[in-house]
Design a protein around this motif. Sequence first.
Motif, PDB file in Angstrom:
ATOM      1  N   LEU A 182       0.831  -1.202   0.000  1.00 37.72           N
ATOM      2  CA  LEU A 182       0.000   0.000   0.000  1.00 37.72           C
ATOM      3  C   LEU A 182       0.869   1.257   0.000  1.00 37.72           C
ATOM      4  CD1 LEU A 182      -2.789  -0.940   2.584  1.00 37.72           C
ATOM      5  CD2 LEU A 182      -2.909  -1.029   0.090  1.00 37.72           C
ATOM      6  N   TYR A 183       1.929   1.203   0.771  1.00 32.34           N
ATOM      7  CA  TYR A 183       2.883   2.313   0.852  1.00 32.34           C
ATOM      8  C   TYR A 183       3.440   2.626  -0.533  1.00 32.34           C
ATOM      9  CZ  TYR A 183       7.437   4.426   2.192  1.00 32.34           C
ATOM     10  OH  TYR A 183       8.558   5.235   2.315  1.00 32.34           O
ATOM     11  N   TYR A 184       3.803   1.590  -1.294  1.00 30.78           N
ATOM     12  CA  TYR A 184       4.378   1.799  -2.619  1.00 30.78           C
ATOM     13  C   TYR A 184       3.349   2.358  -3.593  1.00 30.78           C
ATOM     14  CZ  TYR A 184       7.735  -1.423  -0.540  1.00 30.78           C
ATOM     15  OH  TYR A 184       8.620  -2.021   0.306  1.00 30.78           O
ATOM     16  N   LYS A 185       2.096   1.900  -3.488  1.00 31.26           N
ATOM     17  CA  LYS A 185       1.052   2.440  -4.362  1.00 31.26           C
ATOM     18  C   LYS A 185       0.845   3.931  -4.110  1.00 31.26           C
ATOM     19  CE  LYS A 185      -1.826  -1.510  -5.629  1.00 31.26           C
ATOM     20  NZ  LYS A 185      -1.716  -1.244  -7.069  1.00 31.26           N
ATOM     21  N   ILE A 186       0.896   4.316  -2.841  1.00 26.85           N
ATOM     22  CA  ILE A 186       0.715   5.732  -2.521  1.00 26.85           C
ATOM     23  C   ILE A 186       1.922   6.540  -2.987  1.00 26.85           C
ATOM     24  CG2 ILE A 186       0.370   7.407  -0.653  1.00 26.85           C
ATOM     25  CD1 ILE A 186      -1.078   5.166   0.882  1.00 26.85           C
ATOM     26  N   LEU A 187       3.122   5.974  -2.862  1.00 24.45           N
ATOM     27  CA  LEU A 187       4.314   6.657  -3.375  1.00 24.45           C
ATOM     28  C   LEU A 187       4.171   6.957  -4.861  1.00 24.45           C
ATOM     29  CD1 LEU A 187       7.514   4.995  -1.809  1.00 24.45           C
ATOM     30  CD2 LEU A 187       6.482   7.208  -1.274  1.00 24.45           C
ATOM     31  N   GLU A 188       3.637   5.997  -5.614  1.00 20.40           N
ATOM     32  CA  GLU A 188       3.449   6.206  -7.044  1.00 20.40           C
ATOM     33  C   GLU A 188       2.440   7.324  -7.306  1.00 20.40           C
ATOM     34  OE1 GLU A 188       2.431   2.431  -8.678  1.00 20.40           O
ATOM     35  OE2 GLU A 188       4.475   1.635  -8.510  1.00 20.40           O
ATOM     36  N   LEU A 189       1.379   7.402  -6.494  1.00 11.89           N
ATOM     37  CA  LEU A 189       0.407   8.483  -6.635  1.00 11.89           C
ATOM     38  C   LEU A 189       1.041   9.832  -6.330  1.00 11.89           C
ATOM     39  CD1 LEU A 189      -2.817   6.996  -4.990  1.00 11.89           C
ATOM     40  CD2 LEU A 189      -2.530   7.654  -7.379  1.00 11.89           C
ATOM     41  N   ILE A 190       1.856   9.860  -5.276  1.00  9.76           N
ATOM     42  CA  ILE A 190       2.506  11.111  -4.886  1.00  9.76           C
ATOM     43  C   ILE A 190       3.396  11.629  -6.009  1.00  9.76           C
ATOM     44  CG2 ILE A 190       4.230  12.094  -3.302  1.00  9.76           C
ATOM     45  CD1 ILE A 190       3.084  10.288  -1.110  1.00  9.76           C
ATOM     46  N   GLY A 191       3.878  10.705  -6.852  1.00 10.41           N
ATOM     47  CA  GLY A 191       4.747  11.103  -7.954  1.00 10.41           C
ATOM     48  C   GLY A 191       4.072  12.009  -8.960  1.00 10.41           C
ATOM     49  N   HIS A 192       2.720  11.961  -9.042  1.00  8.42           N
ATOM     50  CA  HIS A 192       2.053  12.812 -10.044  1.00  8.42           C
ATOM     51  C   HIS A 192       0.818  13.542  -9.514  1.00  8.42           C
ATOM     52  CE1 HIS A 192      -0.986   9.637 -10.526  1.00  8.42           C
ATOM     53  NE2 HIS A 192       0.004   8.777 -10.581  1.00  8.42           N
ATOM     54  N   THR A 193       0.555  13.469  -8.216  1.00  6.34           N
ATOM     55  CA  THR A 193      -0.531  14.254  -7.651  1.00  6.34           C
ATOM     56  C   THR A 193      -0.224  14.578  -6.191  1.00  6.34           C
ATOM     57  OG1 THR A 193      -2.935  14.386  -7.370  1.00  6.34           O
ATOM     58  CG2 THR A 193      -1.898  12.300  -6.827  1.00  6.34           C
ATOM     59  N   GLU A 194      -0.796  15.634  -5.703  1.00  5.25           N
ATOM     60  CA  GLU A 194      -0.576  16.048  -4.318  1.00  5.25           C
ATOM     61  C   GLU A 194      -1.580  15.354  -3.403  1.00  5.25           C
ATOM     62  OE1 GLU A 194      -0.267  20.196  -1.668  1.00  5.25           O
ATOM     63  OE2 GLU A 194      -0.899  20.235  -3.776  1.00  5.25           O
ATOM     64  N   ILE A 195      -1.111  14.855  -2.268  1.00  5.93           N
ATOM     65  CA  ILE A 195      -1.979  14.254  -1.260  1.00  5.93           C
ATOM     66  C   ILE A 195      -1.769  15.004   0.046  1.00  5.93           C
ATOM     67  CG2 ILE A 195      -2.563  12.159   0.025  1.00  5.93           C
ATOM     68  CD1 ILE A 195      -1.468  10.533  -2.312  1.00  5.93           C
TER      69      ILE A 195
END
Length: 333
Positions: A182-195
């Motif tokens: 889950l941590y890695y999936k969120i890291l990938e999201l952070i790469g192209h969107t702000e959370i």
Amino acid sequence: MDYWKIQGDNFVDILLEHYMEMFDQKKGVREHLAKTEILNPLIEILKKEEKGFIFIDMKYVHRAVSRAFLFLAGDDILDRIVFFHVQAKSQVRDYLNADLHGKEEIEDKFNVFIYFSEEAKEQLQQIDFIKLYQQKRINILRPYMNGQINFLQSSGVYSNMSLDYKRMFENPQDFRFIVGELYYKILELIGHTEIDCLVAASKNAMALTTILSSQLKIPVSYHTNIGQKYVKQKSVDKVKHQRDDIRAKKHFLMIFDVICLGTEARILNAIINILDGELIGAVGLVCVQDPKEIHQYDADSILAKAQCLATTKEMNLGYKIALTRQELEGKVK
């Protein structure tokens, strides 16, 4: 079971970031920095492997210390090793090349990979790592889906199985693997969107969200029981506190354990939208409906924006829902 290792017919695949997380946990810290004192014990373990080839996945390891890999120079084990998913612009790539002088190639599915024998390179290119990793997630999750009939309070229906969350907690290696994915999936999201904030909409998701919030250094907001019980159970003060957690113009990511009909996600999405925030998606363990299929006919649905480690279809579970318990028990004629 070593959750950081995947065995193949003639190879072993090492999820290095998972291994480093385990090593750091033992040392009481979490650095995720490639260095000799972490890599050397791993190589000693791998020297005992009977598999022909060793593939070390560097996808989430971007940092290294100088001369971290030098202890491997000239070692015969290098002929069996390929470092792959090496980031093109990273200390890891720089130090691997400086210390070991291997051959380097770039392919879309592997990023940069560094190898020391043609045989190892050829074996690497024959493997579908996407399927391999997905099967690993399925193998970890499937045993925790039990056959007990469960009432989904937020949707008012029954399901023929549920996630045994307590038993997952009792198996630290499995739970660490799940949290890491889950941590890695969120890291990938952070790469192209702000959370700006992680959101938990159920009691089971609270633990996951709290851990991920700590690891990612992202604030968390708890909105549990937002189905039928929300108004009945929550005091006015608690509702106001949760409302105040949602800030205008901020981006929120929902964390879930299992998402079925998505009632809680829709309610949460409505609450956040009303308060001028944005729920950008959801990340969790199991999806009953395939987000890719939902995206085909309703791209704006929050369910279409969900990402999970596995769907019930992928796990071949035969997940069913019904309006009454008797239907699932086969007592309805």
